[in-house]
Design a protein around this motif. Structure first.
Motif, mmCIF file in Angstrom:
data_model
loop_
_atom_site.group_PDB
_atom_site.id
_atom_site.type_symbol
_atom_site.label_atom_id
_atom_site.label_comp_id
_atom_site.label_asym_id
_atom_site.label_seq_id
_atom_site.Cartn_x
_atom_site.Cartn_y
_atom_site.Cartn_z
ATOM 1 N N ALA A 79 -2.830 -57.035 62.507
ATOM 2 C CA ALA A 79 -3.120 -57.174 61.088
ATOM 3 C C ALA A 79 -3.994 -56.019 60.608
ATOM 4 O O ALA A 79 -5.004 -55.690 61.245
ATOM 5 N N LEU A 80 -3.598 -55.419 59.485
ATOM 6 C CA LEU A 80 -4.377 -54.368 58.831
ATOM 7 C C LEU A 80 -4.836 -54.862 57.462
ATOM 8 O O LEU A 80 -4.264 -55.798 56.915
ATOM 9 N N PRO A 81 -5.845 -54.215 56.875
ATOM 10 C CA PRO A 81 -6.439 -54.729 55.632
ATOM 11 C C PRO A 81 -5.586 -54.495 54.383
ATOM 12 O O PRO A 81 -4.498 -53.916 54.425
ATOM 13 N N GLU A 82 -6.140 -54.942 53.286
ATOM 14 C CA GLU A 82 -5.536 -54.820 51.961
ATOM 15 C C GLU A 82 -5.286 -53.354 51.586
ATOM 16 O O GLU A 82 -6.142 -52.499 51.792
ATOM 17 N N MET A 83 -4.092 -53.070 51.046
ATOM 18 C CA MET A 83 -3.724 -51.752 50.520
ATOM 19 C C MET A 83 -4.004 -50.637 51.521
ATOM 20 O O MET A 83 -4.310 -49.497 51.141
ATOM 21 N N PHE A 84 -3.835 -50.931 52.811
ATOM 22 C CA PHE A 84 -4.161 -49.934 53.827
ATOM 23 C C PHE A 84 -3.235 -48.733 53.736
ATOM 24 O O PHE A 84 -3.642 -47.598 53.973
ATOM 25 N N TRP A 115 -0.297 -50.837 65.914
ATOM 26 C CA TRP A 115 0.789 -51.702 66.407
ATOM 27 C C TRP A 115 1.059 -51.430 67.883
ATOM 28 O O TRP A 115 1.243 -52.370 68.675
ATOM 29 N N LYS A 116 1.054 -50.157 68.277
ATOM 30 C CA LYS A 116 1.273 -49.821 69.685
ATOM 31 C C LYS A 116 0.129 -50.336 70.555
ATOM 32 O O LYS A 116 0.347 -50.779 71.701
ATOM 33 N N ILE A 147 3.641 -56.977 62.552
ATOM 34 C CA ILE A 147 2.596 -56.169 61.945
ATOM 35 C C ILE A 147 2.465 -56.571 60.486
ATOM 36 O O ILE A 147 3.467 -56.760 59.785
ATOM 37 N N ALA A 148 1.218 -56.747 60.038
ATOM 38 C CA ALA A 148 0.933 -57.110 58.657
ATOM 39 C C ALA A 148 0.090 -55.995 58.050
ATOM 40 O O ALA A 148 -0.923 -55.599 58.624
ATOM 41 N N ILE A 149 0.498 -55.509 56.879
ATOM 42 C CA ILE A 149 -0.178 -54.369 56.273
ATOM 43 C C ILE A 149 -0.157 -54.474 54.758
ATOM 44 O O ILE A 149 0.834 -54.899 54.159
ATOM 45 N N ALA A 181 0.370 -56.062 47.318
ATOM 46 C CA ALA A 181 1.139 -56.940 48.208
ATOM 47 C C ALA A 181 0.658 -56.830 49.648
ATOM 48 O O ALA A 181 -0.014 -55.863 50.038
ATOM 49 N N TYR A 182 1.031 -57.841 50.424
ATOM 50 C CA TYR A 182 0.751 -57.858 51.857
ATOM 51 C C TYR A 182 2.069 -58.137 52.567
ATOM 52 O O TYR A 182 2.693 -59.171 52.358
ATOM 53 N N HIS A 183 2.492 -57.174 53.395
ATOM 54 C CA HIS A 183 3.813 -57.187 54.003
ATOM 55 C C HIS A 183 3.698 -57.553 55.479
ATOM 56 O O HIS A 183 2.850 -57.003 56.192
#
Length: 561
Positions: free
Chosen positions: A48-53, A36-37, A89-91, A104-106
């Motif tokens: 954006a980060l992947p599934e269940m990161f 994010w930084k 940010i998506a994680i 889930a994807y937040h």
């Protein structure tokens, strides 16, 4: 419609193709915050980060532990609070909705939740068993930032392999699909992914971002390879396979929708290179994530152990790999020389521990019980088990991870000794058939890449590649004394194991029924060995362990053919 009407509007996304560690919630959160930084420094709109990161993937039954789910929720809340005054940010991470647990994807922005999507299609095949641990979620509509940017739909991994979810999101107004994935490698999977994602683009008319995890988890290797397709299904960005990194993609609003600008286009290597790199990276991650830095293996002078040694050196470096030759009275001088040559080419340490004295001691101890009994496979297995004992003793004493060296052909038919050469913590070539072992060795001898820690040039002696395989447990022994030629054996195994074909199918393909029935029998009676075997890198969609779950006790045999 979204809140912006500027035809020239831009929306920039930073794809964080990163490697989480299973269960390391603090470490994975720190990686997400660092991403994010990075995005804030670049001035992007979304990281954006992947599934269940957050948790790592796949969690298996760890996710069923309430304390783990609660801890993950607390880490998500802290991450949301930390990510303010910057991009969204998506994680991926778990979410407990009442009593229903979701994959889930937040999406967070300025310390608040913007969107939370739940995975709808839960895969329940091959290595996946999500129906066991998650609840199916309802399809979520798209989201957008306040008065800024496109409406984004987030189908989660499997949701994008079928048209239902993506078409529903398009009908609800989505303008870009950003798909977080935890998609593990199997051979030629990139083409499979691309074909499916192109279909989703054709059906919806929407550009698509495919973001995948990278890194090893037990037997599975998440190979990255994230990519972006435009509204016509053309590839406009391709991130590297197997490498952590960031990929920035900008979308421009044009007449008719949002279009991605061209980004990096990394090459996709051949299948030999992909397989080899999976074995290298999976071993490297397995070692580091379990806390080991050094490894050892029995180097017999045969091709399997020579390849495992090369993989280990390429993964860890020669100074972290120790090879041990454990000769018996049946070990040939050529095998001793071949082992020395292999270690020399790799520049790693080679020790020698003879089993001859131990072999005699065991023979003498058992002689009163075995009196009048002819020597058979029992005595052969004693040699293998002595080697396993001596190698495990060294592993314990020096804190080195012991690698096993059985290829898929041997693992399939039980041509390995339980508590002997099957002893160890990891098997890099467990899913590699013997014929492909030869191919990979030849490929590695002529190929070097910067991600390899081993030397350039020949690393598996040609003499090893060219000599007939032998376990050397009795005089003049050859593998083909007990098994059909490996070209025949592997052909039958691919049909019976990988493709679940019948005996009749094998006979129709030209294999002798007697040989097929023998191989079928060996596969079934060896199940108990595989049940106790070390994990190894998954290279195919039908690897032994989670891909293929057979009963140990099983009297059925195929009557066809």
């Amino acid at each position: 419609m979204d809140g912006t009407t500027d035809i020239n509007a831009r929306f920039r996304i930073l794809l964080a193709q990163l490697n989480p560690v299973m269960g390391d919630l603090s470490g994975n959160s720190a990686k997400a915050l660092a991403a994010w930084k990075e995005g804030r420094e670049r001035g992007v709109d979304l990281v954006a980060l992947p599934e269940m990161f957050l948790t790592g993937y796949q969690t298996q039954d760890l996710i069923r532990k309430p304390a783990f789910v609660l801890d993950a929720a607390q880490h998500l809340d802290r991450l949301m609070s930390d990510c303010v005054a910057g991009p969204a940010i998506a994680i991926g991470g778990p979410f407990l909705d009442g009593t229903r647990l979701h994959n889930a994807y937040h999406v967070f922005h300025d310390g608040r939740i913007v969107s939370r999507a739940f995975k709808h299609f839960l895969p329940n095949f091959n290595v996946f068993d999500e129906v066991r641990v998650f609840n199916r979620g309802q399809v979520q509509g798209p989201w957008s930032l306040d008065n800024h940017g496109p409406r984004i739909g987030n189908p989660i991994c499997e949701d994008a392999w079928y048209p239902d979810v993506t078409e529903t999101m398009a009908e609800c107004g989505a303008e870009i699909l950003v798909i977080p994935n935890g998609s593990p490698y199997f051979r030629d999977k990139m083409e499979v992914r691309l074909n499916h994602m192109v279909s989703r683009v054709v059906e919806t008319g929407l550009p698509l971002v495919y973001l995948n995890l990278v890194g090893g988890q037990d037997d599975q290797m998440f190979d990255g390879g994230s990519f972006v397709l435009d509204r016509h299904g053309a590839l406009v960005m391709q991130m590297p396979l197997f490498e952590e990194g960031y990929g920035e993609i900008a979308f421009m609003r044009e007449e008719g929708g949002w279009s991605p600008e061209p980004g990096m286009l990394s090459d996709i290597p051949c299948s030999f290179e992909q397989d080899y790199r999976v074995m290298v990276e999976a071993l490297r991650d397995y070692m580091s994530k379990t806390g080991f830095s050094k490894t050892l293996l029995g180097l017999s002078g045969g091709i399997d152990s020579a390849l495992v040694a090369a993989i280990a050196v390429d993964a860890l470096g020669a100074d972290q790999v120790r090879c041990v030759m454990l000769p018996s009275r049946y070990t040939s001088e050529s095998s001793l020389q071949d082992a020395a040559d292999a270690a020399g080419l790799l520049r790693c340490q080679l020790d020698e521990v003879s089993i001859a004295g131990s072999q005699e001691a065991v023979h003498d101890a058992l002689a009163p019980l075995f009196e009048g009994q002819a020597e058979d496979v029992t005595e052969e297995n004693i040699q293998s088990r002595l080697r396993g004992l001596l190698l495990m003793a060294q592993s314990n004493k020096f804190g080195e991870m012991l690698l096993t060296t059985g290829n898929k052909s041997e693992v399939a038919v039980g041509y390995a000794t339980i508590y002997g050469d099957m002893s160890g913590g990891y098997n890099p070539i467990k899913d590699l058939y013997k014929t492909r072992v030869f191919d990979i060795c030849r490929w590695r001898n002529r190929t070097w890449r910067t991600w390899m820690k081993g030397p350039e040039g020949e690393v598996v002696p040609v003499s090893i590649i060219e000599k007939p395989p032998s376990a050397e447990l009795r005089p003049d022994q050859k593998d083909e004394d007990s098994l059909p030629p490996y070209e025949v054996l592997d052909g039958i195994l691919k049909m019976l194991v990988d493709d679940e074909k019948s005996v009749a199918d094998c006979v129709e393909a030209g294999y002798e029924r007697e040989i097929v029935k023998k191989i079928e029998h060996l596969i079934y009676i060896s199940e108990y060995k595989r049940f106790q075997s070390a994990p190894g890198a998954r290279l195919s969609p039908r690897a032994f362990w989670l891909d293929r779950r057979y009963p140990i006790v099983n009297r059925w045999r195929d009557p066809s053919g």
